[in-house]
Write an enzyme that holds these catalytic residues in place. Structure first.
Site, mmCIF file in Angstrom:
data_model
loop_
_atom_site.group_PDB
_atom_site.id
_atom_site.type_symbol
_atom_site.label_atom_id
_atom_site.label_comp_id
_atom_site.label_asym_id
_atom_site.label_seq_id
_atom_site.Cartn_x
_atom_site.Cartn_y
_atom_site.Cartn_z
ATOM 1 N N ASP A 93 0.867 -1.173 0.000
ATOM 2 C CA ASP A 93 0.000 0.000 0.000
ATOM 3 C C ASP A 93 0.910 1.232 0.000
ATOM 4 O OD1 ASP A 93 -2.766 1.052 2.165
ATOM 5 O OD2 ASP A 93 -1.665 2.107 0.586
ATOM 6 N N HIS A 94 0.910 1.955 -1.086
ATOM 7 C CA HIS A 94 1.877 3.043 -1.242
ATOM 8 C C HIS A 94 1.588 4.226 -0.313
ATOM 9 C CE1 HIS A 94 5.395 4.591 -2.938
ATOM 10 N NE2 HIS A 94 5.195 4.349 -4.220
ATOM 11 N N ARG A 95 0.425 4.192 0.323
ATOM 12 C CA ARG A 95 0.157 5.254 1.296
ATOM 13 C C ARG A 95 1.010 5.038 2.546
ATOM 14 N NH1 ARG A 95 -6.136 4.388 2.002
ATOM 15 N NH2 ARG A 95 -5.266 2.299 2.173
#
Ligand SMILES: Cc1ncc(C[n+]2csc(CCOP(=O)(O)OP(=O)(O)O)c2C)c(N)n1
Lengths: 390, 457
Positions: free
Chosen positions: B428-430
C-alpha cells in the site's frame, strides 16, 4: 552420560549428531572425492596415488565410457516404451560408480552383478546388445560368465553376495591370493544396492568372507532408494560403517566421481588380492530414473531431490574438468556424442531384429544335461503350446 | 516402398503385465513430423503415468485414440508414414508390434510382446515379472485355444480368468478403481462407494468420476452454467474490490536462488525434530518474512482514514498476525497464524500444517480469519511463477511465493542450474515507500538465498 544396561554411554556430541545427519544427506565428511561436482580436483593423499596414471587420455576414455553407457541405457529405456522390451532397469546417474569400479578390475578378477550393472558389463567387454535378451524375454543371459569374468545378472536381491563369497573362497583355495603380487593375484567384486544390505544373504556373505578372509570387494551402490523405500528405512548408520561390525574395512566414496571410484576400487581389489580382504565400498550415488520401467518414482519422492542430484551429475563434472584443466575442444565432445548415437542406432537395429525363440528353449538352456522329468515337462508344455491358434 | 510406408504403433505393455492404459495427451497431431524417440503421447496405466517415444521417424498419418480413452495393450494408436529419402528407419526390420492392417481393436497380448513370456498370467493367476509378482487381471486377452475333439494330453488350461462384467451389488466392499482414479475422486470430492463402475468387472473409471462430479456441480444448461454468488465468493469479491480501489498498490518482483534454503531443508528434514512436520518452502518464507519485518515495520502496519476531520493515521503492530491464503473446496480464505514472529521454524511448520488441514476440511473458525497484519500467498503450489497479489483489506503488504524450480542461473560468471523462485510483493503506497518495500523484499530474498543471514537479525 546416559546409562545402557548399566554401562555408561557417552552422549553423542552435537558435532557427532551433525556429522551423522550429513552422512545420510550429503555423503558426509568421510566421503572420498577426487573430482568435485564443479569439476575441480580435490586432494586426497590416501587415494590419489591410485589414479596417478590417469592422464588426459585416460580421463577422456572414462568420459567416453560414461557417455556411451548412458546413451545405450536411454535407448533401451525408449525401446521398452515402444514395446520392444518387457522391462528395462535404468542405470541413469550411476555411470561413474559403475565405470569407476569396472575399469578398476584386472582381466583375471571376477565380477558378480545384480541387474543394473550395464556399465560394469561394458567394462567387461560385453556389448550392450548382449543385455537385451534378458529384458526382451528371449534368453536368460547370453554372455559367457567364464570368458567375460562377469556373472549373469541376479534378480534375487543380495543373493549374489553368497555366490561371490563362494567364488572368492575358491580363489583362495586355488592359491590366487596373498602372494603379494597384484599382477598374478585375483579378487572378486560383488555389486548390490542399499536395499540389499537388509537381506540375510548379504549379512551371511559379510560374516563368511570376514572370518575366512575371502578376497571379495562388496561394492554397494547406495543410490538412496530401493524401489520406493528410502535409505533411512535400511539403516541408522552410514552403510560403509557396517563393515566395522563385521571386522573389515569400509569406505564411502562419491559414486558420482569416476576418478574417486576408480581409485578406491583399485585399492580395495588390491587389498583383496594381497590377502587383506574383504572390503566394503559404499558408492554414494543416486538413481536418477525410475527403479525399472514399471515404476513411477513421482509417487514417492520429490522432484526437488532429483534437481539437487542433477547438480552432481557424474558426466558433467568430468566434462568441465576436461575443458577447464586440459582445454579439451568441443570437437572431442561432439565425436563422443556422435559415437554414442551410432551405438544407440546399432542397439535399436539389433533389438528389432532379434529372433523369437522357440518355446523349448526354456528347457534346453537351464541345465547342462536333460533329465527324464525335464523331458516329460517339456513334452507336456510343447503339446499345450501347440493347442493354441497360429 | 520408396515413399510413404505406413508404420503402425500399437500400445505397448509399459509395466510388466498391464492390460490397458488411458491416453492422457497427445504431443503430436496428424501431419507433424516426428523423429525416433520423440515423445508422442502421455499415457497413464494402473502403475504409472508414462511418456511414449516414437519408434519411427516420419509424418503422423493417423491417431486412433483420443485423450481420456482407455485402450487395450496391443491396440494400434498411431500410424506414421515413413520412407522419405534419408530416413534412417526405413531399412530397419519392422518390429513385431507393427501388425500392418491390424484392426484397431484389442489384439492378443502376446503379439505385442514379440513372444516374451514375462508378463503372462501363470496358472496360479499371478504374473511373473522381473521384480516380483503382480496379480493377474481378469482382462488379459489371450490367444484362443484351438477346439479339439478327443482327450487332451496337455494339462487343463488355467481357469478362464474372465468374470462377468455385470453389476456387482456388493457395495460395502472397497469399490474397484485404479489408484489414479481414486485420487481424482478424492480431489473432486466424489464418493466412490456411491458409483457404479462402467469399466471391466465394474471398475470405476475416470469418466465415471468426472460424470458424477459434473452432475453434482450443476443441473446443466448447455455450454454455460450460472452459479449464484454467495457467501465466500461474495465476500472475496467485495474484499478484493474494496482493496484494489482504496489502497494504491505497487508490486515489485525479485527472482531468488533458493538452492541454499532447499539444502538446509534437506538437512533439517532428516533430523528428529523436523521428521514429522511438513517443511515446505512456504515455512521458510514465513520465517523470513517474520524476521525481515523487524527491519521494515511499515509492511506490518495499516492505514486508517481519519473520521470526522481527524487526521488519518498509520497503525504499527508489534506482533505479526500472518495470513496464509489457502485454496479450500469452498474458495479462497486467509486464516492467520497468531504471533507468527514468536514462533520457531518448527512451530511455524506445525502451525501451517494445522492451518492448511483445517482450511481444507472447511472447518476454519471465523475468528481465525480476521485480524491479520501481513499475508503470504503461495501461488507456487499451482506451478505458477509469480503474480501481482491484491492486498488483504486493512493490511499494507502481501507477498506472493512463486513455484520453486530449477532454472539457469549465473554463479561466479558461469551458467549453472540452480533452484530458483520468484517473489512478488504488493504494498500500500500510502504506508510503504518504494525504498522500504524494496528493502523488505530484498531482505526476504536474501534470507532465502542465504539462510545463515538469519543469525544477523
Ligand atoms: C529376495 C528379493 N526380494 C524382493 C525382490 C523385489 N525387488 C526387486 S528390486 C528391489 C529393490 C532393491 O533395491 P536396492 O538393493 O537398493 O537396489 P537398486 O534397485 O536400487 O539398485 C526389490 C525389493 C527381489 N527381486 N528379490
Amino acid at each position: 552420560m546416559a546409562s545402557f544396561l548399566g554401562f555408561a554411554e557417552p552422549e553423542p556430541t552435537p558435532q557427532q549428531v551433525i556429522a551423522g545427519l550429513r552422512a545420510t544427506a550429503e555423503g558426509g565428511e568421510d566421503l572420498v572425492q577426487l573430482l568435485s561436482p564443479e569439476g575441480e580436483r580435490v586432494t586426497d593423499s590416501r587415494f590419489e596415488p591410485w589414479v596417478a596414471d590417469v592422464d588426459v587420455d585416460r580421463l577422456r576414455a572414462l568420459y567416453r565410457d560414461m557417455v556411451l553407457v548412458r546413451r545405450a541405457d536411454r535407448e533401451a529405456n525408449a525401446l521398452q516404451r515402444q514395446g520392444q522390451l518387457s522391462i528395462w532397469v535404468p542405470l541413469l546417474g550411476q555411470e561413474a560408480a559403475q565405470i569407476g569400479a569396472g575399469r578398476a578390475l584386472m582381466p583375471q578378477d571376477m565380477a558378480f552383478p545384480s541387474y543394473r550393472e550395464h556399465g560394469v558389463a561394458w567394462c567387461r567387454g560385453i556389448d550392450p546388445t548382449e543385455l537385451l535378451g534378458i529384458f526382451r524375454g528371449t534368453d536368460h543371459g547370453s554372455w559367457d560368465p567364464h570368458a567375460t569374468r562377469f556373472h549373469l545378472y541376479t534378480i534375487v536381491i543380495g543373493n549374489q553376495c553368497l555366490n561371490a563369497t563362494g567364488y572368492a573362497m575358491g580363489q583362495r583355495f586355488d592359491g590366487r591370493v596373498g602372494d603379494g603380487e597384484g599382477e598374478t593375484g585375483e579378487a572378486t567384486i560383488c555389486f548390490f544396492g542399499d536395499g540389499a544390505t537388509s537381506q540375510g544373504d548379504v549379512h551371511e556373505g559379510f560374516v563368511w568372507s570376514a572370518v575366512y578372509d575371502a578376497p571379495v570387494v562388496f561394492f554397494c551402490q547406495n543410490n538412496q532408494w530401493a524401489i520406493s523405500e528410502p535409505l533411512e528405512r535400511q539403516t541408522r548408520v552410514p552403510l560403509y560403517q557396517r563393515a566395522r561390525g563385521y571386522g573389515f574395512l569400509g569406505v564411502r566414496v562419491d559414486g558420482n566421481d569416476v576418478l574417486a571410484t576408480l581409485a578406491v576400487t583399485r585399492w580395495a581389489l588390491q587389498e583383496c588380492r594381497t590377502g587383506n580382504g574383504p572390503v566394503l565400498i559404499e558408492a554414494f550415488t543416486y538413481r536418477m530414473d525410475a527403479h525399472t520401467t514399471s515404476d513411477d518414482p513421482s509417487r514417492y519422492r520429490l522432484a526437488e531431490e532429483l534437481e539437487l542430484w542433477k547438480l552432481k551429475d557424474p558426466i558433467e563434472r568430468v566434462r568441465v574438468n576436461l575443458v577447464r584443466t586440459h582445454g579439451e575442444s568441443q570437437e572431442f565432445f561432439d565425436e563422443v556424442a556422435a559415437e554414442s548415437d551410432t551405438l544407440a542406432a546399432r542397439l535399436r537395429a539389433h533389438c528389432l531384429a532379434m529372433p523369437k525363440p522357440k518355446p523349448e528353449r526354456i528347457f534346453s538352456e537351464v541345465y547342462a544335461q536333460s533329465s527324464p522329468l525335464l523331458d516329460a515337462q517339456r513334452d507336456e508344455y510343447l503339446a499345450y503350446h501347440s493347442s493354441f491358434e497360429e | 516402398m520408396v515413399s510413404g510406408m505406413r508404420q503402425t504403433f500399437a500400445l505397448p505393455d509399459v509395466g510388466e503385465g498391464l492390460t490397458e492404459a488411458e491416453i492422457l495427451a497427445w504431443q503430436v497431431s496428424v501431419g507433424d513430423t516426428v523423429s525416433v524417440n520423440q515423445i508422442i503421447v502421455e499415457i497413464e496405466t494402473a502403475k504409472a503415468a508414462v511418456e511414449l517415444p516414437s519408434p519411427y521417424a516420419g509424418t503422423v498419418a493417423e491417431l486412433f485414440a483420443s485423450p481420456g480413452q482407455t485402450v487395450a495393450v496391443g491396440t494400434p494408436i498411431i500410424v506414421i508414414s515413413t520412407g522419405v529419402e534419408g530416413d534412417p528407419e526405413r531399412s530397419d526390420p519392422a518390429p513385431p508390434t507393427a501388425e500392418a492392417g491390424a484392426e484397431p481393436t484389442a489384439q492378443p497380448h502376446d503379439t505385442a510382446e514379440g513372444g516374451t513370456k514375462i508378463g503372462e498370467v501363470g496358472p496360479d493367476g499371478r504374473i511373473a515379472t522381473l521384480v516380483g509378482y503382480v496379480s493377474g487381471s481378469g482382462t488379459v486377452v489371450r490367444r484362443r485355444r484351438v477346439h479339439r475333439a478327443g482327450p487332451l494330453t496337455a494339462p487343463p488350461p488355467p481357469t478362464p480368468p474372465t468374470v462377468p462384467a455385470a453389476e456387482s451389488p456388493v457395495r460395502d466392499a472397497v469399490p474397484l478403481a485404479k489408484p489414479p482414479v481414486r485420487k481424482l475422486a478424492k480431489e473432486l470430492g466424489v464418493d466412490l462407494r456411491a458409483l457404479a463402475g462402467s469399466g471391466p468387472r465394474g471398475a470405476i473409471t475416470r469418466d465415471d468420476v468426472h460424470a458424477s462430479a459434473r452432475s453434482a456441480a450443476v443441473g446443466g444448461t448447455t455450454g454455460q452454467r450460472r452459479v449464484p454468488v454467495r457467501s465466500l465468493r461474495k465476500a472475496t469479491a467485495a474484499a478484493m474490490v474494496s482493496s484494489a480501489f482504496t489502497a494504491p498498490h505497487v508490486t515489485e518482483f525479485l527472482a531468488v536462488d533458493v538452492t541454499p534454503m532447499m539444502e538446509l531443508r534437506e538437512r533439517l528434514r532428516t533430523t528428529r525434530e523436523f521428521r514429522e512436520v511438513k517443511l515446505s518452502p512456504l515455512v521458510f518464507t514465513a520465517k523470513a518474512v517474520c524476521l525481515a519485518i523487524r527491519r521494515t515495520p511499515e509492511v506490518n502496519a495499516s492505514w486508517r482514514d481519519g473520521s470526522a476531520g481527524e487526521d488519518a493515521e498509520i497503525v504499527f503492530y508489534d506482533r505479526v498476525q500472518l495470513g496464509i491464503a489457502a485454496a479450500t473446496p469452498r474458495g479462497l480464505i486467509v486464516p492467520k497464524i497468531r504471533d507468527a514472529d514468536t514462533l520457531s521454524l518448527r512451530e511455524l511448520a506445525e502451525a501451517l500444517g494445522e492451518l492448511t488441514a483445517t482450511a481444507r476440511a472447511g472447518i476454519t473458525p471465523p475468528a481465525d480469519l480476521v485480524g491479520g497484519t501481513f499475508t503470504i500467498t503461495n501461488v507456487g503450489v499451482f506451478g505458477v511463477d509469480t503474480g501481482t497479489p491484491i492486498l488483504n483489506p486493512g493490511e499494507s503488504a502481501i507477498l506472493a511465493l512463486g513455484a520453486v524450480k530449477p532454472a539457469p542461473w549465473v554463479v561466479d560468471g558461469q551458467l549453472a542450474v540452480r533452484t530458483v523462485c520468484q517473489l512478488a510483493l504488493s504494498f500500500d503506497h500510502r504506508v510503504v515507500d518504494g525504498e522500504q518495500g524494496s528493502r523488505f523484499l530484498a531482505d526476504v530474498a536474501a534470507l532465502l538465498a542465504d539462510p545463515g543471514l538469519a543469525l544477523s537479525y
